[in-house]
Design an enzyme around this catalytic site. Structure first.
Site, PDB file in Angstrom:
ATOM      1  N   LYS A  13       0.834  -1.215   0.000  1.00 32.89           N
ATOM      2  CA  LYS A  13       0.000   0.000   0.000  1.00 32.89           C
ATOM      3  C   LYS A  13       0.866   1.263   0.000  1.00 32.89           C
ATOM      4  O   LYS A  13       0.627   2.186  -0.761  1.00 32.89           O
ATOM      5  CB  LYS A  13      -0.925   0.027   1.245  1.00 32.89           C
ATOM      6  CG  LYS A  13      -1.835  -1.190   1.375  1.00 32.89           C
ATOM      7  CD  LYS A  13      -2.800  -1.061   2.544  1.00 32.89           C
ATOM      8  CE  LYS A  13      -2.149  -1.062   3.925  1.00 32.89           C
ATOM      9  NZ  LYS A  13      -1.537  -2.339   4.330  1.00 32.89           N
ATOM     10  N   ARG A  87      -9.282   0.871   9.171  1.00 32.98           N
ATOM     11  CA  ARG A  87      -8.938  -0.515   9.494  1.00 32.98           C
ATOM     12  C   ARG A  87     -10.042  -1.197  10.295  1.00 32.98           C
ATOM     13  O   ARG A  87      -9.894  -2.369  10.632  1.00 32.98           O
ATOM     14  CB  ARG A  87      -7.657  -0.541  10.326  1.00 32.98           C
ATOM     15  CG  ARG A  87      -6.372  -0.767   9.502  1.00 32.98           C
ATOM     16  CD  ARG A  87      -5.230  -0.614  10.463  1.00 32.98           C
ATOM     17  NE  ARG A  87      -4.035  -1.323  10.153  1.00 32.98           N
ATOM     18  CZ  ARG A  87      -2.953  -0.760   9.611  1.00 32.98           C
ATOM     19  NH1 ARG A  87      -2.966   0.489   9.223  1.00 32.98           N
ATOM     20  NH2 ARG A  87      -1.863  -1.481   9.462  1.00 32.98           N
ATOM     21  N   ARG A 126      11.983  -6.293   4.686  1.00 25.63           N
ATOM     22  CA  ARG A 126      11.690  -4.905   4.325  1.00 25.63           C
ATOM     23  C   ARG A 126      12.524  -3.888   5.099  1.00 25.63           C
ATOM     24  O   ARG A 126      12.723  -4.026   6.300  1.00 25.63           O
ATOM     25  CB  ARG A 126      10.197  -4.677   4.601  1.00 25.63           C
ATOM     26  CG  ARG A 126       9.719  -3.298   4.329  1.00 25.63           C
ATOM     27  CD  ARG A 126       8.234  -3.259   4.208  1.00 25.63           C
ATOM     28  NE  ARG A 126       7.522  -3.299   5.478  1.00 25.63           N
ATOM     29  CZ  ARG A 126       6.217  -3.126   5.585  1.00 25.63           C
ATOM     30  NH1 ARG A 126       5.474  -2.941   4.512  1.00 25.63           N
ATOM     31  NH2 ARG A 126       5.647  -3.164   6.758  1.00 25.63           N
ATOM     32  N   ARG A 160      11.433  -1.359  10.552  1.00 29.47           N
ATOM     33  CA  ARG A 160      10.371  -1.065  11.512  1.00 29.47           C
ATOM     34  C   ARG A 160      10.422  -2.004  12.703  1.00 29.47           C
ATOM     35  O   ARG A 160      10.677  -3.193  12.550  1.00 29.47           O
ATOM     36  CB  ARG A 160       9.009  -1.189  10.817  1.00 29.47           C
ATOM     37  CG  ARG A 160       8.714  -0.002   9.950  1.00 29.47           C
ATOM     38  CD  ARG A 160       7.487  -0.190   9.118  1.00 29.47           C
ATOM     39  NE  ARG A 160       6.346  -0.731   9.846  1.00 29.47           N
ATOM     40  CZ  ARG A 160       5.113  -0.724   9.368  1.00 29.47           C
ATOM     41  NH1 ARG A 160       4.863  -0.202   8.194  1.00 29.47           N
ATOM     42  NH2 ARG A 160       4.127  -1.247  10.058  1.00 29.47           N
ATOM     43  N   ARG A 171      -0.339  -8.703  13.715  1.00 30.12           N
ATOM     44  CA  ARG A 171      -0.874  -7.764  12.715  1.00 30.12           C
ATOM     45  C   ARG A 171      -1.787  -8.479  11.729  1.00 30.12           C
ATOM     46  O   ARG A 171      -2.833  -7.959  11.344  1.00 30.12           O
ATOM     47  CB  ARG A 171       0.279  -7.070  11.968  1.00 30.12           C
ATOM     48  CG  ARG A 171       0.898  -5.964  12.801  1.00 30.12           C
ATOM     49  CD  ARG A 171       2.330  -5.686  12.393  1.00 30.12           C
ATOM     50  NE  ARG A 171       2.450  -4.973  11.156  1.00 30.12           N
ATOM     51  CZ  ARG A 171       3.581  -4.915  10.431  1.00 30.12           C
ATOM     52  NH1 ARG A 171       4.665  -5.561  10.851  1.00 30.12           N
ATOM     53  NH2 ARG A 171       3.622  -4.240   9.331  1.00 30.12           N
TER      54      ARG A 171
HETATM   55  P1  AMP Z   1       1.042   0.476   9.137  1.00 30.52           P
HETATM   56  O1  AMP Z   1       2.226   1.341   8.895  1.00 30.52           O
HETATM   57  O2  AMP Z   1      -0.157   0.938   8.348  1.00 30.52           O
HETATM   58  O3  AMP Z   1       1.328  -0.989   8.944  1.00 30.52           O
HETATM   59  O4  AMP Z   1       0.642   0.679  10.670  1.00 30.52           O
HETATM   60  C1  AMP Z   1       1.540   0.335  11.719  1.00 30.52           C
HETATM   61  C2  AMP Z   1       0.788   0.204  13.030  1.00 30.52           C
HETATM   62  O5  AMP Z   1       0.160   1.449  13.363  1.00 30.52           O
HETATM   63  C3  AMP Z   1      -0.345  -0.812  13.022  1.00 30.52           C
HETATM   64  O6  AMP Z   1       0.105  -2.134  13.266  1.00 30.52           O
HETATM   65  C4  AMP Z   1      -1.199  -0.278  14.181  1.00 30.52           C
HETATM   66  O7  AMP Z   1      -0.611  -0.548  15.433  1.00 30.52           O
HETATM   67  C5  AMP Z   1      -1.111   1.223  13.957  1.00 30.52           C
HETATM   68  N1  AMP Z   1      -2.141   1.708  13.014  1.00 30.52           N
HETATM   69  C6  AMP Z   1      -1.934   2.279  11.794  1.00 30.52           C
HETATM   70  N2  AMP Z   1      -3.081   2.644  11.224  1.00 30.52           N
HETATM   71  C7  AMP Z   1      -4.058   2.286  12.086  1.00 30.52           C
HETATM   72  C8  AMP Z   1      -5.478   2.360  12.041  1.00 30.52           C
HETATM   73  N3  AMP Z   1      -6.118   2.888  10.982  1.00 30.52           N
HETATM   74  N4  AMP Z   1      -6.175   1.891  13.112  1.00 30.52           N
HETATM   75  C9  AMP Z   1      -5.531   1.377  14.185  1.00 30.52           C
HETATM   76  N5  AMP Z   1      -4.206   1.238  14.281  1.00 30.52           N
HETATM   77  C10 AMP Z   1      -3.465   1.691  13.244  1.00 30.52           C
END
Ligand code: AMP
Length: 213
Positions: A13, A87, A126, A160, A171
């Site tokens: 994404k 989400r 990654r 990360r 996740r």
């Molecule tokens: P991402 O970079 O999108 O994979 O997000 C990393 C982490 O941020 C996720 O595993 C969640 O802990 C938190 N996070 C990001 N976006 C959301 C969301 N829309 N709702 C809840 N937690 C989020």
């Protein structure tokens, strides 16, 4: 034109969102990036979410909806790309309400389909450039020169904290329990367009461009 990129962690994404920013001048709204920024700058909210994020759990709807609301009113461009948001169903409803309040709507939800084995492999290798955010992979997209970003020349490569086997399992579980119902939700609304997220990056870009027109 406002779009959502929907898909599990590691579906690509962020990579596709960055491309759309470059070629169309759209604005990427990644709640993951916003939360990581809050975490590294040590704000009160950042400290509150740090452990939840590292464990791979979702942070509360209230926090992420607040972040999105703030950006929707302060940023502008040729449309928003929602990356990693919504989400949950509550977040999807909140987004519809926020857009309606601004007199805007959602154009398309692009579902990036990837199988679970591929996700695990992608996430395990990654890393990103800490300066410009370019995404690399140990096997499929290494930097041309060891440790040096091809795009901006920085040597600040980062992995990360949540890109490890334990958090990835959490996740994925969070994705299947809380986020995957959004596929049915947007399908029923007539907004969903699937793309094969396993194709190579350029192919995925072309599929998305064909959908957006
Ligand atoms: P991402 O970079 O999108 O994979 O997000 C990393 C982490 O941020 C996720 O595993 C969640 O802990 C938190 N996070 C990001 N976006 C959301 C969301 N829309 N709702 C809840 N937690 C989020």
């Amino acid at each position: 034109m406002n779009i959502i990129l929907l898909g599990p962690p590691g579906a690509g994404k962020g990579t596709q969102a960055r491309h759309l920013v470059d070629i169309r001048g759209m604005v990427q709204l990644s709640t993951g990036d916003m939360l990581r920024a809050a975490k590294s700058s040590g704000t009160e909210m950042g400290q509150k979410v740090a452990a939840i994020m590292d464990a791979g759990k979702l942070v509360t709807d209230e926090i992420v909806i607040g972040l999105i609301e703030e950006k929707l009113t302060s940023e502008s461009g040729a449309g928003f790309i929602f990356d990693g948001f919504p989400r949950t169903l509550a977040q999807a409803d909140a987004l519809a309400a926020l857009l309606a309040k601004l007199g805007q709507s959602l154009h398309t939800v692009i579902e990036m389909r990837v199988d679970d084995d591929a996700l695990v492999k992608r996430i395990a290798g990654r890393f990103t450039c800490g300066d410009c955010g370019e995404v690399y992979h140990d096997e499929t997209k290494p930097t041309a020169a060891e440790g040096k970003c091809d795009v901006c020349g920085s040597n600040k490569m980062q992995r990360r904290a949540d890109d490890n086997a334990d958090s990835l399992r959490t996740r994925l579980m969070e994705y299947y329990k809380k986020t995957s119902p959004l596929i049915g939700y947007y399908y029923a609304k007539g907004d969903l367009r699937p793309v094969n997220g396993l194709a190579d990056i350029i192919e995925v870009q072309k599929s998305i461009e064909a959908i957006l027109g």
